[in-house]
Enzyme design. Sequence first.
Site, mmCIF file in Angstrom:
data_model
loop_
_atom_site.group_PDB
_atom_site.id
_atom_site.type_symbol
_atom_site.label_atom_id
_atom_site.label_comp_id
_atom_site.label_asym_id
_atom_site.label_seq_id
_atom_site.Cartn_x
_atom_site.Cartn_y
_atom_site.Cartn_z
ATOM 1 N N CYS A 107 7.180 87.542 76.298
ATOM 2 C CA CYS A 107 6.527 88.024 77.523
ATOM 3 C C CYS A 107 6.018 89.464 77.443
ATOM 4 O O CYS A 107 6.291 90.206 76.509
ATOM 5 C CB CYS A 107 7.394 87.822 78.759
ATOM 6 N N ASP A 108 5.318 89.813 78.526
ATOM 7 C CA ASP A 108 4.408 90.955 78.553
ATOM 8 C C ASP A 108 5.027 92.269 78.114
ATOM 9 O O ASP A 108 4.628 92.854 77.120
ATOM 10 C CB ASP A 108 3.838 91.128 79.966
ATOM 11 N N CYS A 180 2.481 82.548 79.070
ATOM 12 C CA CYS A 180 1.336 81.894 79.715
ATOM 13 C C CYS A 180 0.261 81.569 78.672
ATOM 14 O O CYS A 180 -0.078 82.432 77.847
ATOM 15 C CB CYS A 180 0.749 82.798 80.788
ATOM 16 N N GLU A 433 -0.005 96.107 87.829
ATOM 17 C CA GLU A 433 -1.215 95.374 87.478
ATOM 18 C C GLU A 433 -1.918 94.953 88.765
ATOM 19 O O GLU A 433 -1.292 94.378 89.657
ATOM 20 C CB GLU A 433 -0.875 94.119 86.665
ATOM 21 N N SER A 459 -4.261 92.923 83.958
ATOM 22 C CA SER A 459 -3.726 91.909 83.065
ATOM 23 C C SER A 459 -4.816 91.388 82.144
ATOM 24 O O SER A 459 -6.004 91.488 82.441
ATOM 25 C CB SER A 459 -3.154 90.757 83.903
#
Length: 544
Positions: A107-108, A180, A433, A459
């Site tokens: 993840c981010d 994602c 974001e 994002s």
Amino acid sequence: MYRLSLRGVMGHRHKDFKKPLVGIIHSCHDMSPGNAHLMPLVEAAKLTLSAEGALPVAIPIPGICGSMSGGAESFRYNFVYRDTAADLAEIMIGINRLEACLFIVTCDNVVPAYLLASVRTNIPSVFVTGGYMKPGCWQDKPFTAFDVPKVYAGMACEGSISLSKLEEIIDCACPTPGGCPEIGTANSMAAVVETLGMSLPGNTSIAASDSKLIRLTKNAAEALMNCYRNDTRPKVIVTRQALDDAAKVLLSLGGSPNALLHILAISEEASAGMTLADWDRLSEETPLLAMIKPNCKTSTMETFAQGGGVARILSILKPRLNIGRQTVLGISIEEIIGRFSPIKWPNSEIFASLDTPFSPDGGIAVLRGNLAPEGAIVKTSAVPKEMMKFRGRAVVFDSERSAAEALFEGKVCEGDVVVVRYEGTRGAPGAREIMMLMHAVAGMQLQESVAVITDGRFSGTNLGLAVGHVAPEAMAGGPISLVENGDFIMIDVEKRVLNLEISAEELNRRRSVWVCPPAHVQSGILGEWGRRGGSLARGGSLGK
């Protein structure tokens, strides 16, 4: 005394402590769809490390999902997590005197957190990124969770689909765990780690639900023990050449602007000297070679993986890469390309060649001008051609929420430039974001007629002319704090220009009467970021 108590409580034997103490820092917990599936990987790693002669210890540091609080006030913690988790990983590595570490993370902001920690502590380290989420499917078409606000919610508002049908679509949106399935920040950072040589070849191309990920984890554990035996440490791998190559791959993929921030922060930690000006140069030199959602309508990470993934991009970019540099496998990038890329890839419309790229320059551009003296970022691969040069009237908001309310009330019109400020590292605080606003702009079919500018972040899942990371931020007295409703703003992506069309005299007059607003948060970790949040032009780390 420490190892004596560890032996007594944990059931270890005296001879176990003659083995190297190897950490498995993982981000698994039940609240993160991107990290909830990692425990089988942790168990596989423990077994393999034990077989390799190590004493493995699993250390959970819960990861966050980059979109779980999108649009809410709690989203302020998202970017703050990166530096906080890096600090916690450093503490756990240091206080437990770990001799090597396998990071199993997704993840981010999670992956870059542990890259920062691995470079900072500089013990032998290998990464396993936790794979991509399978795309959803509705009416035989692949889609992602981000299509729900950008496409299907708008259809429901128009009445072209019912609310019950929208609920059915939502139920199909996230069929598996994982990052994602677009080239958002999670998969951008997985590609960065693989390009750096800190994870194993092919890691980015494995779905989170695929058993190949368990096999790769076992191989990564073996690679870690080889790094330990050969004293191969992160700072030997995460060099300036490696960071340049990671930037090139990111640009060629049209990846997330957030990954740019993370690479700059990692460069700071590695004393590699990369700047925003280097990104601008690399962007002009690196062509766009892949089309993955959101930069196109249909191709997801699954399509990318089937077409060859990062290995294919490395092969295409080979003439422009530093192919002699080292990786955690103990072989060079050139050897990796030769060993892992000779397969016959299927014909794929989502990949281009150096001779016929989708665009001659990369998917991210650095803009400068009197509105962003230190720079601003735009994801060019997601900008409609007719928006590459745009002049519009400023509609100014001091938060994303107020901007979204105005958008839904019809107060934002075609031709407007929506300015969202006080959302930077100090202003939010935490550099939120502005994701939900941009998705709503797309959902209302305004992405080809309305621009959005912010000192917060964007994002990698955005569509349209979204200019973020404007520096200096409003809370630091940057020019974005001086914009007024009705001002005209010129955005010229090709010329890398972001200008507020007022005179220098008027700008100075406004600056002389500007008063810094009170901080949104005074205490706790957000209060600390409100006081010491760093410029996004330098990676945004606390105090930098």
